[in-house]
Design an enzyme around this catalytic site. Sequence first.
Site, PDB file in Angstrom:
ATOM      1  N   GLU A 133      28.064  20.803  24.031  1.00  0.00           N
ATOM      2  CA  GLU A 133      28.967  20.113  22.947  1.00  0.00           C
ATOM      3  C   GLU A 133      30.317  20.668  22.796  1.00  0.00           C
ATOM      4  O   GLU A 133      30.418  21.788  22.279  1.00  0.00           O
ATOM      5  CB  GLU A 133      28.215  19.820  21.789  1.00  0.00           C
ATOM      6  CG  GLU A 133      28.719  18.545  20.764  1.00  0.00           C
ATOM      7  CD  GLU A 133      29.685  19.298  19.752  1.00  0.00           C
ATOM      8  OE1 GLU A 133      30.850  19.456  20.081  1.00  0.00           O
ATOM      9  OE2 GLU A 133      29.142  19.481  18.769  1.00  0.00           O
TER      10      GLU A 133
ATOM     11  N   CYS B  93      33.806  19.149  14.720  1.00  0.00           N
ATOM     12  CA  CYS B  93      33.723  18.744  16.203  1.00  0.00           C
ATOM     13  C   CYS B  93      34.093  17.158  16.141  1.00  0.00           C
ATOM     14  O   CYS B  93      34.676  16.391  16.961  1.00  0.00           O
ATOM     15  CB  CYS B  93      32.636  18.984  17.046  1.00  0.00           C
ATOM     16  SG  CYS B  93      31.000  18.724  16.233  1.00  0.00           S
TER      17      CYS B  93
ATOM     18  N   GLY C  77      34.795  28.185  26.295  1.00  0.00           N
ATOM     19  CA  GLY C  77      33.718  28.688  26.102  1.00  0.00           C
ATOM     20  C   GLY C  77      32.330  28.213  27.195  1.00  0.00           C
ATOM     21  O   GLY C  77      31.697  28.731  27.912  1.00  0.00           O
ATOM     22  N   GLY C  78      32.435  26.883  27.025  1.00  0.00           N
ATOM     23  CA  GLY C  78      31.560  25.928  27.836  1.00  0.00           C
ATOM     24  C   GLY C  78      31.730  26.234  29.219  1.00  0.00           C
ATOM     25  O   GLY C  78      30.811  26.155  30.161  1.00  0.00           O
TER      26      GLY C  78
ATOM     27  N   GLY D 195      30.273  24.629  20.981  1.00  0.00           N
ATOM     28  CA  GLY D 195      31.621  25.321  21.080  1.00  0.00           C
ATOM     29  C   GLY D 195      32.544  24.951  21.894  1.00  0.00           C
ATOM     30  O   GLY D 195      32.927  23.698  22.050  1.00  0.00           O
ATOM     31  N   SER D 196      33.698  25.925  22.103  1.00  0.00           N
ATOM     32  CA  SER D 196      34.762  25.320  22.687  1.00  0.00           C
ATOM     33  C   SER D 196      34.733  24.966  24.463  1.00  0.00           C
ATOM     34  O   SER D 196      33.742  25.327  24.940  1.00  0.00           O
ATOM     35  CB  SER D 196      35.918  26.395  22.524  1.00  0.00           C
ATOM     36  OG  SER D 196      35.519  27.567  23.748  1.00  0.00           O
TER      37      SER D 196
END
Lengths: 508, 508
Positions: free
Chosen positions: A245, A282, A225-226, A221-222
């Site tokens: 990731e 990505c 978010g990570g 994700g972003s």
Amino acid sequence: MTAIAGIDPRTGDALPPVVTATATADVAALATAAAAAAPKFGALSPVQRATILDDCADAIEAHRGELIDIASRETGFGEAKLNGELNRAAYQFRFFAEVVREGSYLEATIDPAAATPMGPRPDLRRILIPIGPVAVFGASNFPFAFSVLGGDTASALSAGNPVIVKAHDSHPGTSKQSYDILAGVLENSAAPKDCLGIVYGLSAGAALVAQPAIKAVGFTGSLTGGKALLSIINDRDEPIPFYGELSSLNPVVITPAAAEERGAQIGAELVASFTVGSGQLCTKPGFVLIPAGAAGDAVLTAAAASLQDATGHLLLNPGIFNSYVTAAEALAQRGDGTVISAPTAQAGGFAVTPVLFETRLNELDPAIIHEVFGPLTIAVRYDAQDLLSCAATMFDALPASLTATLHTGADEDHQTLTALTALSAGHAGRIIFNGYPTGVAVSWAQTHGGPWPSTNSLHTSVGATAIRRFLRPVTFQDAPQAVLPPELRDGEVSIPRRIDGRMRTGTE
Amino acid sequence: MTAIAGIDPRTGDALPPVVTATATADVAALATAAAAAAPKFGALSPVQRATILDDCADAIEAHRGELIDIASRETGFGEAKLNGELNRAAYQFRFFAEVVREGSYLEATIDPAAATPMGPRPDLRRILIPIGPVAVFGASNFPFAFSVLGGDTASALSAGNPVIVKAHDSHPGTSKQSYDILAGVLENSAAPKDCLGIVYGLSAGAALVAQPAIKAVGFTGSLTGGKALLSIINDRDEPIPFYGELSSLNPVVITPAAAEERGAQIGAELVASFTVGSGQLCTKPGFVLIPAGAAGDAVLTAAAASLQDATGHLLLNPGIFNSYVTAAEALAQRGDGTVISAPTAQAGGFAVTPVLFETRLNELDPAIIHEVFGPLTIAVRYDAQDLLSCAATMFDALPASLTATLHTGADEDHQTLTALTALSAGHAGRIIFNGYPTGVAVSWAQTHGGPWPSTNSLHTSVGATAIRRFLRPVTFQDAPQAVLPPELRDGEVSIPRRIDGRMRTGTE
């Protein structure tokens, strides 16, 4: 209970709600049940586990129609992309079944008792065992291959761990359907119950990561978010690995020779690569170093022509759509570059216009160096006389990525090639030669990973070795044969092992 | 500049200062220089790196006399322990030279281009590469084998990374001497300069972990110290792996049959194990489950007898000494158990009296469940009729450990053995059968690691696979042969590789 509904990207309208947000108490109950199931699930034989994985692949394919139907409504992706992704998800389960059967992933190692310069050594036998329940966060942009049916689920189950998935809010219906399919397979298998769970909603995701029973988190994700999940992990009593990731700009370097030899071809292919999946990948090439001068111009001329056919692009959800529109408008208002656009998108839903922004390396503004999800890339012109130092300047200006791509001439100078390769290896986890970063094969040698901020891991999240993220070593010292895992017993076994320091490939 | 001096444990008096605390600016300069050296060091051939490792081993042995001399003064350890530890440190460097030459650690993998159910696959070739500068924190209790000359240094260098060591304040002189020896080897080698650094003092250690150039931290020490470093890491912009070996209670289970068959022998051996190195070992057996009744009494009777000879134990520093004395006094004042002591230690310096505290499982107080560094262990009597559930109760009451030890009878029931083994594997990284957890062989199959809070890692910190902590994967897609690492090129190589999914052992 809060209902969770997807949004139709074609109209921007909410779809009928299919699930409700999972309450924190229910998240805790799922995690506790998964922890209780973990030892039994981990004790299944490799053949039993491989059978489950193969059955998952069959079930995914058996439900192709209904999966693609709901995913199409929730994501706006076309059938070709969704069919390809479903093939990928099914293949991935079958591939991990092969990995489990092959057995190298156990890293089985036997050191017989011996005299050493340190003194006598006991008999030591090492193997990798499952770590326990894994939380998997589905990604918005891959409703199958990086979500409930995705690589994190497949690799965590392959390792012998229960999995609890946090469904992505962009495709709750697809996630529920996917979960039901896998849960059906597990129910009719040798696995104990409670080896698979699913939770819905942002706060359920946060609660999941905080559960003491959860032993690792897989996330695609972003960066934002990570980082939010990392901060929850940092507040846990027990730190656990976070395999995120997160963010990737995927630089591409086109050498003067490559531009001379096949500039027009590269220009057209680049557009195909940065607009596939509407640029919501990505591995989308985000920054492309193109030589100044006529050969480089030809790359951009061909790209501009290709862009004329780049229509019909929809983004996944309002968040991605708004970020994209804001970024594209900001580029259009800059004075330091030129926007080359596809034909303006029809209004309605989350339809967008692909954009290529051309600027110069010596004017590259850090303000535009960030990931934009969607069909947008930045062409950076550089002085063709000064390839190596320009490439170094760009790589140093960008954060590390999942990939780096080199387009080179047929007779490219060896020293130049070597220097570009070394530069790329320092900044990425996969180096593509004369190709494009989009498209990530599931295989033994794959790396989908890279230095921070592209990931937060020294592992890949795609391919065979993704399984290592969810295993830990245990060594048996002077153990009776009868209590050893079969893979560590004396005599021939069919899996590769290291015995007394020497690799043996097994009897197969 | 603050001088840093060791303390003589025999007297408690400060030794002459030999180093000064490293200023933050100097820490930053070392880290930056190490980052600049990293690509060149990483590019050395395996043979060049193995030669350096062998030369380190030779140099360590060549300076044996002076190293043992200063370490003895700073730690109070006897010559036998220090000689053994120096042997271990030298052996470890030679062992990693062998690991580097053997080449499996690179995980070289070649997937030739092929058609797959996902579509055509490009040629993919994967290898592990060094991550960059590693910070290593020396441990108090192993002035050689887990300090400047220790396994973290050896494995990080083996992987091709520069190392900066934070010297432990308990043995600054030993650390400086050790550093000088390794630095001398590196200076006369193929390595670029700045591949090895050392810093002194607590605040230099904190500054080191915060340096952006540092890409991983290896730490052997207390849970408190580890948590402090973790919190610095959590505040970094770039998260990095923290490999902490932190705290371990190392439970031992003695079955009724084992007590019957060789109770007296086990009692004597237990005392030897929990008092070796004055009990300052992370693998010291801290909790021993002993059956109630006559057979178990025999274990304790023999232990009490052995304790009469357990004299002359010195602890390393005032912190460890004070914690030990406090813990031992607290046990003596409890009403729920019995203290069995060695003869009272002579006063002076950090001399202490070994202690065995006997209590009952059904009265086991959580307040005494914590690691006490020093020659102290807790014997927990249990109902011999109820071995399995008592063992489960104890394992669940204790935090996870590096090791679990099982003493079993010659004809122990298979189901009992299997259940105890599974229980142990869930709570530890090494399971010892009919032996003792102290003594950790350096080998291919070793695991010195375990679930939190024993470590913060899915890896071992001792043995061949410790090298994996300091490597990350890179995949080359459709790369020209000439730019590939030699280990990934077509044709025969001498190292094990996986080609098209099949392990090959190489030509050797």
